[in-house]
Scaffold this motif. Structure first.
Motif, PDB file in Angstrom:
ATOM      1  N   TYR B  91       1.408   9.159  -6.339  1.00 50.59           N
ATOM      2  CA  TYR B  91       0.459   8.282  -7.002  1.00 50.59           C
ATOM      3  C   TYR B  91       0.090   8.768  -8.400  1.00 50.59           C
ATOM      4  O   TYR B  91       0.085   7.996  -9.346  1.00 50.59           O
ATOM      5  CB  TYR B  91      -0.786   8.189  -6.130  1.00 50.59           C
ATOM      6  N   THR B 165      -0.218   8.488   4.137  1.00 46.59           N
ATOM      7  CA  THR B 165      -0.018   8.429   2.687  1.00 46.59           C
ATOM      8  C   THR B 165       0.490   7.056   2.260  1.00 46.59           C
ATOM      9  O   THR B 165       0.132   6.544   1.204  1.00 46.59           O
ATOM     10  CB  THR B 165       0.976   9.524   2.258  1.00 46.59           C
ATOM     11  N   VAL B 167      -0.210   4.258   3.668  1.00 50.57           N
ATOM     12  CA  VAL B 167      -1.144   3.151   3.883  1.00 50.57           C
ATOM     13  C   VAL B 167      -2.520   3.307   3.230  1.00 50.57           C
ATOM     14  O   VAL B 167      -3.226   2.312   3.064  1.00 50.57           O
ATOM     15  CB  VAL B 167      -1.331   2.833   5.390  1.00 50.57           C
ATOM     16  N   VAL B 168      -2.923   4.527   2.835  1.00 56.64           N
ATOM     17  CA  VAL B 168      -4.272   4.637   2.248  1.00 56.64           C
ATOM     18  C   VAL B 168      -4.281   4.108   0.816  1.00 56.64           C
ATOM     19  O   VAL B 168      -3.301   4.240   0.090  1.00 56.64           O
ATOM     20  CB  VAL B 168      -4.817   6.090   2.239  1.00 56.64           C
ATOM     21  N   ARG B 169      -5.414   3.502   0.434  1.00 60.78           N
ATOM     22  CA  ARG B 169      -5.524   2.961  -0.926  1.00 60.78           C
ATOM     23  C   ARG B 169      -5.680   4.084  -1.944  1.00 60.78           C
ATOM     24  O   ARG B 169      -5.061   4.070  -2.990  1.00 60.78           O
ATOM     25  CB  ARG B 169      -6.732   2.040  -1.041  1.00 60.78           C
ATOM     26  N   ASN B 170      -6.592   5.003  -1.641  1.00 62.89           N
ATOM     27  CA  ASN B 170      -6.791   6.112  -2.576  1.00 62.89           C
ATOM     28  C   ASN B 170      -6.966   7.414  -1.813  1.00 62.89           C
ATOM     29  O   ASN B 170      -7.133   7.423  -0.591  1.00 62.89           O
ATOM     30  CB  ASN B 170      -7.982   5.845  -3.509  1.00 62.89           C
ATOM     31  N   LEU B 173      -9.595   8.395   0.916  1.00 64.34           N
ATOM     32  CA  LEU B 173      -9.551   7.791   2.244  1.00 64.34           C
ATOM     33  C   LEU B 173      -8.858   8.666   3.287  1.00 64.34           C
ATOM     34  O   LEU B 173      -8.892   8.358   4.476  1.00 64.34           O
ATOM     35  CB  LEU B 173      -8.874   6.425   2.181  1.00 64.34           C
ATOM     36  N   LYS B 251       6.658   1.920   5.989  1.00 65.23           N
ATOM     37  CA  LYS B 251       5.437   1.656   5.231  1.00 65.23           C
ATOM     38  C   LYS B 251       5.573   2.099   3.772  1.00 65.23           C
ATOM     39  O   LYS B 251       5.001   1.487   2.868  1.00 65.23           O
ATOM     40  CB  LYS B 251       4.255   2.376   5.884  1.00 65.23           C
ATOM     41  N   ARG B 255       5.110  -0.027   0.390  1.00 72.99           N
ATOM     42  CA  ARG B 255       4.193   0.381  -0.668  1.00 72.99           C
ATOM     43  C   ARG B 255       4.880   0.515  -2.021  1.00 72.99           C
ATOM     44  O   ARG B 255       4.347   0.125  -3.044  1.00 72.99           O
ATOM     45  CB  ARG B 255       3.562   1.731  -0.311  1.00 72.99           C
TER      46      ARG B 255
END
Ligand SMILES: Nc1ncnc2c1ncn2[C@@H]1O[C@H](COP(=O)(O)OP(=O)(O)OP(=O)(O)O)[C@@H](O)[C@H]1O
Ligand SMILES: [Mg+2]
Lengths: 314, 258
Positions: B91, B165, B167-170, B173, B251, B255
């Motif tokens: 990210y 990793t 699926v979490v937005r930031n 979380l 996933k 993403r």
């Protein structure tokens, strides 16, 4: 850098037909067709959000196509096996500077080389060679976070060359750089083109496109507006020269309409596109210029603004 | 389905190159943290607890929890590598984006990350294992099995981490899976007290947790007896890998591939 095989000599390096990219209901690339010839530098221009990066991402295999067909270096990129072959032979300079901040400059190049299966001693040799090419041979152990934007961009360019690609793909290679760095990069790119590498480039700098590109397309809203050589596009869409008049009066507008001349009215400024410059300029500046009046050569920027409009995007 | 080629090793090498740069710092937490726990619970609590009975044998409290802390170490090092570590690379550093412009495909990148997470588990637990072996807390030669075990366990927990990793937005979380999944396992996975001291329903719940099974095998190896139960425990861990590894790939694809 590599020998160009005889059999593939004539085949285009990129052939896009009715290429489409949609994100949900939104279409970012809307059925564009173009081809890039071997050894040429091809530009994709367009305002923010035009679909340049989306197009490029399909070419280097990052994004799956939503429609149409796309061949790169003679391979069908929708076929995984063929895409892998393509990936080995292209170098990509993405829009973001995504160098590995946890590694030094030299390590960045070496690690990247390993992704292309370049053996270690060879990788180091190539990396050192490229550092010389971008004039950073004395900074090989510098950590990435200590580099300025211009230096980072140069390293990204070097990294894109580590596999000695046949096709170099550059997404805004000089955005955010000072004039010195920009000219440096231009010189490097001209050097590469002279060696026979095909280049695909996007840019927001019209001067850059005029200087580097053999041919280019201007895109907007996912569609191609025009395609051609920079000089041809300028002649066709903006004429040879432009007379810029500040604070034009109503008489001038009437005059232009009567003479059936091409012009753009921006309110406080008026652009007159003309081919027989001297005579018209004398007439306009003598009779209608109250505030200022200049004669200049038409540029690609005139073409760009004329075709894509002057409103801000997004 | 696609075949994942051995190119994932390139990612492993990249991560190893970074690890080597900071290994002196990276060595410390897996070395010291479990030792602190061991000191606090083993020495401090031993006085209160005395002997603990496990599978009809009695062991001193420190012998009882040493294998559990080793298991926790495996879980933490792999899970945190593919959560916080991978998330930062994906990210913030956009490392995966850069890799995707090379011959690598996403599945190879993610596989490389998971195998690296498992490697972190091996490194950390090997360090800890050698220390606690000095205190005679592990029996040998069975104890050597703990090294390959740490790799298998690492794959399971690294896969689970990679799934989060994806699926979490930031990054904040991650607190959620840690609070709801990792910490309960740390406390109730048969680590600090034998499971049979819990009420029946809680025992049943605990047997769903992968760490419970890992602790079980680790103890069977370190204390004995090493019997067929360990095979079932291993199978249960493998089940987690078999579910979460492909799920993480899937996933991640959703993403990152746009
Ligand atoms: N992953 C995505 N999901 C949804 N929409 C997207 C996605 N990526 C791009 N878009 C949209 O597609 C359009 C084209 O984007 P693209 O990045 O191709 O533009 P661009 O021509 O490269 O622009 P810029 O000059 O700003 O880099 C934009 O409207 C953008 O918001
Ligand atoms: Mg872009």
């Amino acid at each position: 850098m590599k020998d160009i095989g005889q059999s593939t000599m004539m085949e285009p390096v990129i052939q896009a037909d009715a290429l489409r990219k949609a994100f949900g209901a939104f279409t970012a690339v809307d059925g564009i067709s173009f081809s890039v010839r071997r050894g040429e530098c091809f530009g994709i221009l367009g305002p923010n959000g035009a679909g340049k990066t989306s197009t490029i991402r399909m070419i280097y295999g990052f994004s799956p196509l939503s429609g149409g067909s796309l061949h790169v270096l003679g391979q069908d990129v929708t076929n995984r096996k063929q895409l892998r072959r393509v990936k080995y032979r292209i170098g990509v300079c993405q829009q973001d500077n995504n160098l590995d901040p946890e590694l030094s400059i030299l390590q960045n190049l070496e690690v990247f080389a390993s992704y292309f299966d370049v053996p270690r001693p060879e990788a180091t040799a190539r990396a050192l060679e490229l550092l010389k090419f971008i004039a950073l041979e004395n900074r090989r152990d510098t950590p990435i976070p200590e580099l300025s934007g211009g230096l980072m961009r140069r390293v990204v360019l070097a990294r894109a060359l580590i596999n000695e690609p046949d096709l170099l793909i550059l997404d805004e290679p000089t955005t955010g750089l000072d004039p010195q760095s920009r000219h440096q990069i231009w010189e490097r790119l001209e050097g590469l083109r002279a060696r026979g590498i095909s280049i695909l480039l996007t840019t927001h700098y019209m001067e850059e496109a005029s200087r580097l590109c053999d041919r280019l397309i201007i895109m907007d809203h996912g569609k191609i507006l025009v395609e051609g050589r920079p000089q041809d596009l300028i002649r066709e869409h903006a004429g040879r020269d432009i007379i810029e008049v500040s604070e034009p009066g109503e008489e001038l507008r009437t005059f232009l309409r009567e003479r059936n001349l091409r012009y753009d009215d921006l309110g406080h400024r008026l652009l007159i596109y003309c081919d027989e410059r001297d005579q018209l300029y004398r007439e306009v500046s003598g009779r209608y210029c109250r505030d200022g009046c200049t004669l200049r050569t038409a540029t690609l920027e005139d073409v760009f603004l004329k075709l894509t409009g002057r409103e801000l995007r997004e | 389905m696609f075949v994942i080629s051995s190119r994932f090793l390139r990612i492993w090498h990249r991560n190893f190159a970074v690890y080597r740069k900071t290994w002196k710092v990276s060595f410390m937490p897996p070395l010291l943290e479990p030792l602190l726990y061991l000191a606090a619970f083993g020495l401090g609590m031993s006085a209160l607890v005395g002997e603990v009975s496990w599978r009809n044998q009695s062991a001193s409290y420190i012998v009882f929890i040493a294998p559990a802390l080793l298991s926790v170490n495996m879980m933490y090092n792999s899970f945190f590598e593919t959560t916080y570590g991978s998330f930062v690379r994906m990210y913030y550093q956009k490392t995966f984006d850069a890799m995707l412009a090379t011959p690598l495909f996403l599945e190879e990148i993610i596989t490389g990350e998971i195998i690296w997470g498992a490697t972190k588990s091996v490194i950390a637990s090997s360090i800890m294992l050698s220390i606690i072996s000095l205190f005679g807390l592990i029996r040998y030669p069975e104890g050597l099995l703990l090294v390959p075990l740490s790799f298998l366990a690492g794959i399971a927990f690294a896969s689970i981490g990679m799934y989060f990793t994806a699926v979490v937005r930031n990054i904040d979380l991650f607190n959620l899976p840690i609070f709801l999944f990792i910490t309960p396992m740390f406390l109730f996975g048969g680590t600090f007290f034998p499971l049979d001291t819990l009420p029946g329903w809680a025992q049943a719940l605990a047997w769903f947790l992968p760490l419970t099974h890992l602790v079980e095998i680790t103890r069977a190896i370190a204390i004995g007896p090493l019997d067929v139960f360990a095979l079932w425990n291993l199978l249960y861990l493998a089940l987690f890998s078999a579910i979460f590894f492909p799920l993480a790939l899937k996933k991640m694809r959703v993403r990152l591939i746009k």
